[in-house]
Design a protein around this motif. Structure first.
Motif, PDB file in Angstrom:
ATOM      1  N   GLU A  90      18.508  90.311  90.605  1.00 22.27           N
ATOM      2  CA  GLU A  90      17.367  91.601  91.927  1.00 22.27           C
ATOM      3  C   GLU A  90      17.005  91.053  93.699  1.00 22.27           C
ATOM      4  OE1 GLU A  90      16.583  94.471  90.549  1.00 22.27           O
ATOM      5  OE2 GLU A  90      16.130  94.482  88.991  1.00 22.27           O
ATOM      6  N   THR A  91      17.536  91.906  94.076  1.00 24.52           N
ATOM      7  CA  THR A  91      17.485  91.635  95.811  1.00 24.52           C
ATOM      8  C   THR A  91      16.026  91.194  96.464  1.00 24.52           C
ATOM      9  OG1 THR A  91      16.579  93.679  96.112  1.00 24.52           O
ATOM     10  CG2 THR A  91      18.784  93.556  95.855  1.00 24.52           C
ATOM     11  N   PRO A  92      16.355  90.444  97.401  1.00 24.93           N
ATOM     12  CA  PRO A  92      14.910  89.771  97.650  1.00 24.93           C
ATOM     13  C   PRO A  92      13.569  91.135  97.831  1.00 24.93           C
ATOM     14  CG  PRO A  92      16.895  88.771  98.764  1.00 24.93           C
ATOM     15  CD  PRO A  92      17.298  89.909  98.045  1.00 24.93           C
ATOM     16  N   GLY A  93      12.690  90.552  98.411  1.00 25.77           N
ATOM     17  CA  GLY A  93      11.736  91.447  98.359  1.00 25.77           C
ATOM     18  C   GLY A  93      10.927  92.204  97.423  1.00 25.77           C
ATOM     19  N   THR A  94      11.819  91.925  95.820  1.00 21.82           N
ATOM     20  CA  THR A  94      11.672  92.896  94.400  1.00 21.82           C
ATOM     21  C   THR A  94      10.543  91.638  93.980  1.00 21.82           C
ATOM     22  OG1 THR A  94      13.825  93.699  94.929  1.00 21.82           O
ATOM     23  CG2 THR A  94      12.413  93.980  92.111  1.00 21.82           C
ATOM     24  N   VAL A  95       9.587  93.219  93.031  1.00 22.93           N
ATOM     25  CA  VAL A  95       8.400  92.109  92.025  1.00 22.93           C
ATOM     26  C   VAL A  95       9.023  92.622  91.092  1.00 22.93           C
ATOM     27  CG1 VAL A  95       6.459  92.295  91.020  1.00 22.93           C
ATOM     28  CG2 VAL A  95       6.880  92.759  93.607  1.00 22.93           C
ATOM     29  N   VAL A  96       9.596  91.086  90.298  1.00 16.38           N
ATOM     30  CA  VAL A  96       9.759  91.763  88.602  1.00 16.38           C
ATOM     31  C   VAL A  96       9.309  91.348  87.556  1.00 16.38           C
ATOM     32  CG1 VAL A  96      11.446  91.140  86.825  1.00 16.38           C
ATOM     33  CG2 VAL A  96      12.233  91.829  89.080  1.00 16.38           C
ATOM     34  N   VAL A  97       8.572  92.020  86.456  1.00 13.74           N
ATOM     35  CA  VAL A  97       7.717  91.750  85.272  1.00 13.74           C
ATOM     36  C   VAL A  97       8.536  91.918  83.900  1.00 13.74           C
ATOM     37  CG1 VAL A  97       5.941  92.038  83.971  1.00 13.74           C
ATOM     38  CG2 VAL A  97       5.252  92.595  86.833  1.00 13.74           C
ATOM     39  N   ASN A  98       8.853  89.953  83.813  1.00 13.75           N
ATOM     40  CA  ASN A  98       9.895  90.110  82.179  1.00 13.75           C
ATOM     41  C   ASN A  98       7.754  89.840  81.517  1.00 13.75           C
ATOM     42  OD1 ASN A  98       9.584  88.916  80.250  1.00 13.75           O
ATOM     43  ND2 ASN A  98      11.808  88.073  81.582  1.00 13.75           N
ATOM     44  N   THR A  99       7.511  91.150  80.752  1.00  9.90           N
ATOM     45  CA  THR A  99       6.465  90.482  79.532  1.00  9.90           C
ATOM     46  C   THR A  99       6.491  90.141  79.319  1.00  9.90           C
ATOM     47  OG1 THR A  99       6.960  93.165  78.537  1.00  9.90           O
ATOM     48  CG2 THR A  99       5.574  92.827  81.060  1.00  9.90           C
ATOM     49  N   PRO A 100       7.727  90.268  77.841  1.00 13.51           N
ATOM     50  CA  PRO A 100       8.277  89.198  76.518  1.00 13.51           C
ATOM     51  C   PRO A 100       7.752  87.371  77.354  1.00 13.51           C
ATOM     52  CG  PRO A 100      10.027  90.734  76.999  1.00 13.51           C
ATOM     53  CD  PRO A 100       9.097  90.968  77.765  1.00 13.51           C
ATOM     54  N   ASP A 101       8.021  87.771  78.196  1.00 10.49           N
ATOM     55  CA  ASP A 101       7.717  85.681  78.657  1.00 10.49           C
ATOM     56  C   ASP A 101       6.554  85.193  79.045  1.00 10.49           C
ATOM     57  OD1 ASP A 101       9.699  85.237  77.070  1.00 10.49           O
ATOM     58  OD2 ASP A 101      11.108  85.469  79.397  1.00 10.49           O
ATOM     59  N   ARG A 102       5.663  86.863  79.706  1.00 11.49           N
ATOM     60  CA  ARG A 102       4.372  86.510  80.661  1.00 11.49           C
ATOM     61  C   ARG A 102       4.712  85.721  82.205  1.00 11.49           C
ATOM     62  NH1 ARG A 102       4.784  88.529  75.974  1.00 11.49           N
ATOM     63  NH2 ARG A 102       2.432  88.143  74.609  1.00 11.49           N
ATOM     64  N   PHE A 103       6.076  86.118  82.558  1.00 13.44           N
ATOM     65  CA  PHE A 103       6.073  86.112  83.750  1.00 13.44           C
ATOM     66  C   PHE A 103       6.224  87.510  85.167  1.00 13.44           C
ATOM     67  CE2 PHE A 103       8.201  81.879  81.666  1.00 13.44           C
ATOM     68  CZ  PHE A 103       6.966  81.610  82.331  1.00 13.44           C
ATOM     69  N   LEU A 104       6.250  86.899  86.270  1.00 13.32           N
ATOM     70  CA  LEU A 104       5.849  88.055  87.851  1.00 13.32           C
ATOM     71  C   LEU A 104       6.751  87.249  88.608  1.00 13.32           C
ATOM     72  CD1 LEU A 104       3.720  90.251  88.998  1.00 13.32           C
ATOM     73  CD2 LEU A 104       5.048  88.623  90.458  1.00 13.32           C
ATOM     74  N   TYR A 105       7.158  87.605  88.945  1.00 15.27           N
ATOM     75  CA  TYR A 105       8.531  87.188  90.369  1.00 15.27           C
ATOM     76  C   TYR A 105       8.876  87.969  90.989  1.00 15.27           C
ATOM     77  CZ  TYR A 105      10.693  84.473  85.423  1.00 15.27           C
ATOM     78  OH  TYR A 105      11.271  84.196  84.694  1.00 15.27           O
ATOM     79  N   VAL A 106       8.283  87.240  92.627  1.00 20.10           N
ATOM     80  CA  VAL A 106       9.171  87.940  93.282  1.00 20.10           C
ATOM     81  C   VAL A 106      10.273  86.988  93.815  1.00 20.10           C
ATOM     82  CG1 VAL A 106       8.113  88.403  95.700  1.00 20.10           C
ATOM     83  CG2 VAL A 106       6.435  88.232  94.174  1.00 20.10           C
ATOM     84  N   VAL A 107      11.004  87.563  93.899  1.00 21.65           N
ATOM     85  CA  VAL A 107      12.583  87.698  94.617  1.00 21.65           C
ATOM     86  C   VAL A 107      12.626  86.695  95.960  1.00 21.65           C
ATOM     87  CG1 VAL A 107      14.893  87.906  94.235  1.00 21.65           C
ATOM     88  CG2 VAL A 107      13.247  88.928  92.640  1.00 21.65           C
ATOM     89  N   GLU A 108      12.536  85.759  96.427  1.00 26.13           N
ATOM     90  CA  GLU A 108      13.312  85.037  97.429  1.00 26.13           C
ATOM     91  C   GLU A 108      14.057  85.083  98.078  1.00 26.13           C
ATOM     92  OE1 GLU A 108       9.242  82.094  97.764  1.00 26.13           O
ATOM     93  OE2 GLU A 108      11.170  81.060  97.140  1.00 26.13           O
ATOM     94  N   PRO A 109      14.750  85.098  99.504  1.00 28.36           N
ATOM     95  CA  PRO A 109      16.465  84.703  99.407  1.00 28.36           C
ATOM     96  C   PRO A 109      16.676  83.732  99.569  1.00 28.36           C
ATOM     97  CG  PRO A 109      15.164  85.905 101.585  1.00 28.36           C
ATOM     98  CD  PRO A 109      13.871  85.519 100.604  1.00 28.36           C
TER      99      PRO A 109
END
Length: 233
Positions: A90-109
Motif C-alpha cells: 500500500e501507499t505510504p500513510g495507509t493503515v492496514v489491519v491484517n486480522t488473521p495475523d493480528r498485526f496493524l501496519y502503518v506504511v512508511e516511505p
C-alpha cells in the motif's frame, strides 16, 4: 581623432563581449548529464534491545492519567511494536489491519512499515473493508452502542443518553481512539487502546481493533486525520 576612434572601437568590442556573456548566463541550461538519482531512504530495521523494550513499555503519565508498565515479557515478541519490511504494497500513510495475523501496519516511505500487535473482534463481530480515519480522540469517552447494551444491559449507565464512561485507565477505549468511517458513515469500529494487554494477539473484542496503551499513543502520533485504512479478514 584617430585615438578617439580606437578608444570608441575598443569600448564597443568590450561591451559586446560583456553583453554576450550576460546573455549566455540567462540562457536555459539543460544541466549536467548522467546525474545519479538518489536512492529513497529506507529506515533501519534493527531489533529492539532489552533496554529499549523496557523504555517502550514503561509506566507513563499522559493527559493526567497514569498508565502502568506492561509486562511485555509475557507477550509473544512478534507482537511488540517494531519496524519491518512493508508486506502490504500500500501507499505510504495507509493503515492496514491484517486480522488473521493480528498485526496493524502503518506504511512508511522507502519500503518499511511500523507494525503493532493487536487484539481483534471475535467471530461474528468483525469488520472488513476500506475506509478513512475520520476522527481521532485522546482519552475518549466510551459510549457502547445499543446492540451491545442489549446484550449486556448493565452497560446502559454508559449509554449515549447518559454521557458515556469517563476517560481513564479503566475505560475500554484506553488512551486513544481512532474512528473508522466508510462512505462518510461511522462504522462504529475503532482502533483504540486497552488496559487489557493480555488480549493482544487474540480475538476477544466486540469488533474493534485494540492495542496496548503505549502502542496506541505511538500509533496516534503517526496517523493523520483522513488517513486511508484497509482491514483484511
Amino acid at each position: 581623432m584617430t585615438s578617439e576612434l580606437q578608444l570608441s572601437r575598443r569600448a564597443f568590442v568590450i561591451g559586446s563581449v560583456a553583453m554576450t556573456a550576460t546573455l549566455a548566463g540567462c540562457a536555459t541550461s539543460t544541466g549536467p548529464k548522467n546525474v545519479p538519482v538518489p536512492e529513497q531512504v529506507r529506515r533501519p530495521i534493527v531489533p529492539a534491545t532489552e533496554a529499549e523494550l523496557q523504555e517502550r513499555y514503561a509506566a507513563v503519565s499522559d493527559g493526567g492519567h497514569q498508565i502502568p508498565a506492561i509486562p511485555y515479557q509475557q507477550i509473544d515478541p512478534k507482537y511488540y511494536r517494531q519496524r519491518v519490511i512493508d508486506p502490504t504494497g500500500e501507499t505510504p500513510g495507509t493503515v492496514v489491519v491484517n486480522t488473521p495475523d493480528r498485526f496493524l501496519y502503518v506504511v512508511e516511505p522507502g519500503g518499511t512499515a511500523m507494525r503493532y500487535g493487536v487484539g481483534i473482534g471475535r467471530d461474528g463481530f468483525a469488520w472488513q473493508g476500506e475506509g478513512v480515519i475520520h476522527w481521532r480522540q485522546p482519552w475518549p469517552r466510551w459510549k457502547p452502542p445499543a446492540d451491545m447494551i442489549a446484550r449486556q444491559p448493565g452497560l446502559s449507565r454508559f449509554s449515549v443518553e447518559n454521557g458515556g464512561m469517563d476517560p481513564g485507565i479503566k475505560n475500554p477505549l484506553g488512551a486513544r481512539a481512532l474512528y473508522i468511517f466508510q462512505n462518510n458513515q461511522d462504522t462504529l469500529y475503532r482502533l483504540h487502546g486497552s488496559p487489557e494487554w493480555q488480549s493482544i494477539g487474540k480475538a476477544t473484542s466486540s469488533g474493534c481493533v485494540r492495542l496496548i496503551n503505549q502502542d496506541v499513543i505511538d500509533l496516534y502520533s503517526r496517523v493523520p486525520y483522513h488517513a486511508r485504512i484497509v482491514v483484511h479478514q
